[in-house]
Write an enzyme that holds these catalytic residues in place. Structure first.
Site, PDB file in Angstrom:
ATOM      1  NE  ARG A 300      -4.103  -2.064   1.871  1.00 16.71           N
ATOM      2  CZ  ARG A 300      -4.961  -2.550   2.735  1.00 16.71           C
ATOM      3  NH1 ARG A 300      -4.805  -2.296   4.037  1.00 16.71           N
ATOM      4  NH2 ARG A 300      -5.981  -3.298   2.341  1.00 16.71           N
ATOM      5  CE1 TYR A 431      -2.408  -0.609  -7.719  1.00 12.87           C
ATOM      6  CE2 TYR A 431      -2.578  -2.177  -9.510  1.00 12.87           C
ATOM      7  CZ  TYR A 431      -1.951  -1.106  -8.929  1.00 12.87           C
ATOM      8  OH  TYR A 431      -0.881  -0.533  -9.549  1.00 12.87           O
ATOM      9  CD  GLU A 432      -1.942  -4.498  -2.957  1.00  8.65           C
ATOM     10  OE1 GLU A 432      -2.162  -4.818  -1.764  1.00  8.65           O
ATOM     11  OE2 GLU A 432      -1.600  -5.331  -3.803  1.00  8.65           O
ATOM     12  N   GLY A 433      -6.859  -2.633  -1.896  1.00 11.80           N
ATOM     13  CA  GLY A 433      -7.883  -2.021  -1.052  1.00 11.80           C
ATOM     14  C   GLY A 433      -8.292  -0.689  -1.632  1.00 11.80           C
TER      15      GLY A 433
END
Length: 589
Positions: A300, A431-433
């Site tokens: 992140r 992406y990645e949350g």
């Protein structure tokens, strides 16, 4: 078409002057024998800049126009990408901040972050490959058995083997608890059966092996996310002597057809369509999500760097075009609105860079600093990760869009390459949350866990900078102090509001969480630009005639005047409360 050149002057200023890496990190036991300091910074940045500018940047358009493809269970990479990845490995970049006990170079995360910026400015689709590999290696290092670490990490750190993460399934995106991939125990290993989607750099032949980290459920696993385990699944099995054995039962099914990052092979991956893919447990059974978060948190931060990198690449292209394009008898860079757009880009880019480099040092201190201080630094980096990921990717989209706007109609034409930065960066807020998840995490978890204590500590540091600015009695710095103080007051108020709302009305807090994330991003970005202006003023007072320092102060002043007021808008939205949102029926949407 202009080519990317790393902004070495600003990067070096941050690393060696603002953050003083030689003093802050160089004396730590983990780094004291590595020569951390200005000489090392120069050598690393110069070599990284050469690779980024001469090798990776020319491949950006190549990958966009000739995407990775899948046929007969194998990926064909965009031309030149495999050779470029091998160059990164040969140069030692894949294990730059990894443990020397397993073949890494052991340098501070700060240098890895600077390298990540250069790769992603030059070619974001390519930059995903080293980012995913380093994250996978980090998770293995933190949670795998010693046998697995000795067998897999040295080859991953050397770049001979790559790494991926395999989380998402069709129907199981952010809600991983409903995943269908299964792991069946079989002696000292497991057989993995299932399919994953959106697997970045899921397959290729640029490295001898690919080490997949795969989330799956055991037959007797608890329901939901509490029943997820993590497994190491190599593309080729590895013999006891370290040599490669037979092909494992894991294959790409297809590549996704995407808006951007065409050079990145984003794969649908099938595990165990035949006899079952052989995998090894990483960490404890049913504790896989916690293990994967080691990789995800680092990823992140690096996704935030992607927002910065794409914005820098777009800025350089926009400036070059604005200097060449003549309209009304002068280059358009002379037009006030074009200057406004370019200076907005520059100020926000420098703010993002200062924020993420500063917190890379925090990450180093949390992992390798004095034992008594590690918990405090960990609380700070935990707090800042969602801000870095969320705010920087949102700003990255804004600035790459401004890059298109500077080009005018030519920005909308693919041949100029301006639009690619916007298309490529668009995925980073997803992406990645998603950034909504980052905002919810910031408010509900990071504020909620200590009733806003870590945030108040950060705001106190901002307040100290405000006082230092005022003490200089320099008009430009005092003006920055005034704007920063106003933004700080707003953040103190909204922090109190949201901490109270978490107990009384949690839905209200979540409804305001995105505005709070953006408010924090603009504030902390302005804070670090203000710190940079203080250092620049010290250099000028000491007699330096380097125009860089004068420009740094002017950039911070522009940010204070033109960007920091955005904090007030977000604070006003938070203060307005949830009524407009909560009272709007979903069936009206």
């Amino acid at each position: 078409m202009s080519s990317y050149r790393a902004p070495i002057e600003d990067m070096t200023f941050l690393i060696d002057e603002l953050l003083d890496v030689g003093q802050v990190l160089g004396a730590l036991p983990a780094f004291e024998d590595l020569g951390v300091g200005a000489e090392l910074s120069t050598a690393l940045l110069d070599e990284g800049a050469r690779l980024a500018g001469d090798v990776l940047a020319p491949l950006r358009r190549v990958g966009d126009e000739h995407p990775a493809t899948c046929a007969d269970g194998a990926i064909t990479l965009s031309p030149g990408y495999g050779e470029a990845l091998q160059q990164l490995g040969a140069g030692g970049w894949m294990g730059i901040s990894s443990d020397p006990a397993y073949g890494g170079q052991g340098l501070p995360e700060l240098y890895a972050t600077a390298a990540c910026e250069m790769w992603n400015s030059a070619n974001l689709a390519f930059g995903l490959a080293p980012m995913l590999s380093s994250g996978a290696a980090l998770a293995i290092h933190a949670h795998a058995s010693e046998t697995l670490k000795q067998r897999y990490l040295p080859k991953m750190h050397s770049g001979e083997w790559a790494g991926t993460m395999n989380l998402t399934e069709s129907g199981a995106g952010s809600d991983l608890g409903v995943m269908k991939t299964r792991a069946l125990p079989e002696g000292d290993h497991y057989r993995i059966h299932g399919q994953k989607i959106y697997i970045t750099w899921g397959d290729h032949d640029a490295t001898d092996n690919i080490i997949h980290l795969v989330l799956a459920k055991l037959p007797d696993a608890p329901e939901g996310s509490r029943g997820i385990s993590l497994f190491l699944v190599p593309k080729f099995l590895v013999n006891d002597d370290g040599s490669l054995g037979e092909r494992n039962d894991v294959y790409p099914v297809s590549t996704e057809h995407k808006l951007g990052i065409h050079g990145s092979p984003t794969c649908v991956m099938a595990f165990g369509d035949n006899e079952g893919a052989l995998g090894y447990l990483v960490g404890e059974e049913n504790r896989g999500l916690a293990c994967m978060f080691t990789m995800m948190n680092e990823a992140r931060l690096k996704v935030g760097v992607q927002g910065l990198g794409a914005a820098e690449g777009a800025y350089q292209k926009a400036v070059a075009y604005a200097r060449e394009r003549v309209q009304g008898g002068v280059p358009i860079i002379e037009h006030p609105d074009v200057r406004r757009m370019l200076l907005t880009m520059r100020a926000l880019i420098e703010a993002m860079r200062a924020l993420v480099y500063t917190e890379a040092v925090t990450m180093d201190l949390a992992h390798r600093g004095a034992e008594t201080e590690r918990a405090r630094h960990q609380f700070r980096i935990d707090l800042m990760i969602p801000v870095i990921k969320g705010w920087m990717t949102e700003v990255g989209q804004e600035l790459t869009s401004l890059g298109v706007q500077v080009h005018g109609g030519m920005g909308y034409i693919e041949e100029t390459g301006a639009a690619q930065f916007l298309r490529d960066v668009r995925i980073t807020s997803i992406y990645e949350g998603t950034n909504g998840i980052q905002a919810a995490d910031l408010v509900s978890r990071k504020l909620g866990r200590d009733q806003g204590g870590a945030m108040r500590d950060a705001l106190a540091d901002v307040a100290a900078t405000v006082e230092a600015l005022r003490a200089t009695e320099q008009p430009a710095l005092v003006a920055i102090a005034q704007a920063l103080a106003a933004a700080l007051a707003g953040a103190e108020e909204t922090t109190g509001q949201l901490v109270a709302a978490l107990d009384a009305a949690p839905e209200q807090a979540l409804g305001a969480s995105f505005d709070y994330l953006m408010q924090c991003g603009y504030l902390f970005g302005g804070w670090h630009l203000a710190r940079s202006a203080l250092v620049a003023q010290e250099r000028l007072a000491d007699g330096s005639d380097n125009p860089f320092y004068t420009r740094k102060i002017a950039t911070a002043r522009f940010y204070a005047d033109q960007v920091l007021p955005r904090c007030r808008a977000h604070a006003s939205a938070i203060a307005a409360g949830p009524d407009a949102l909560a009272s709007y029926p979903v069936d009206w949407l």
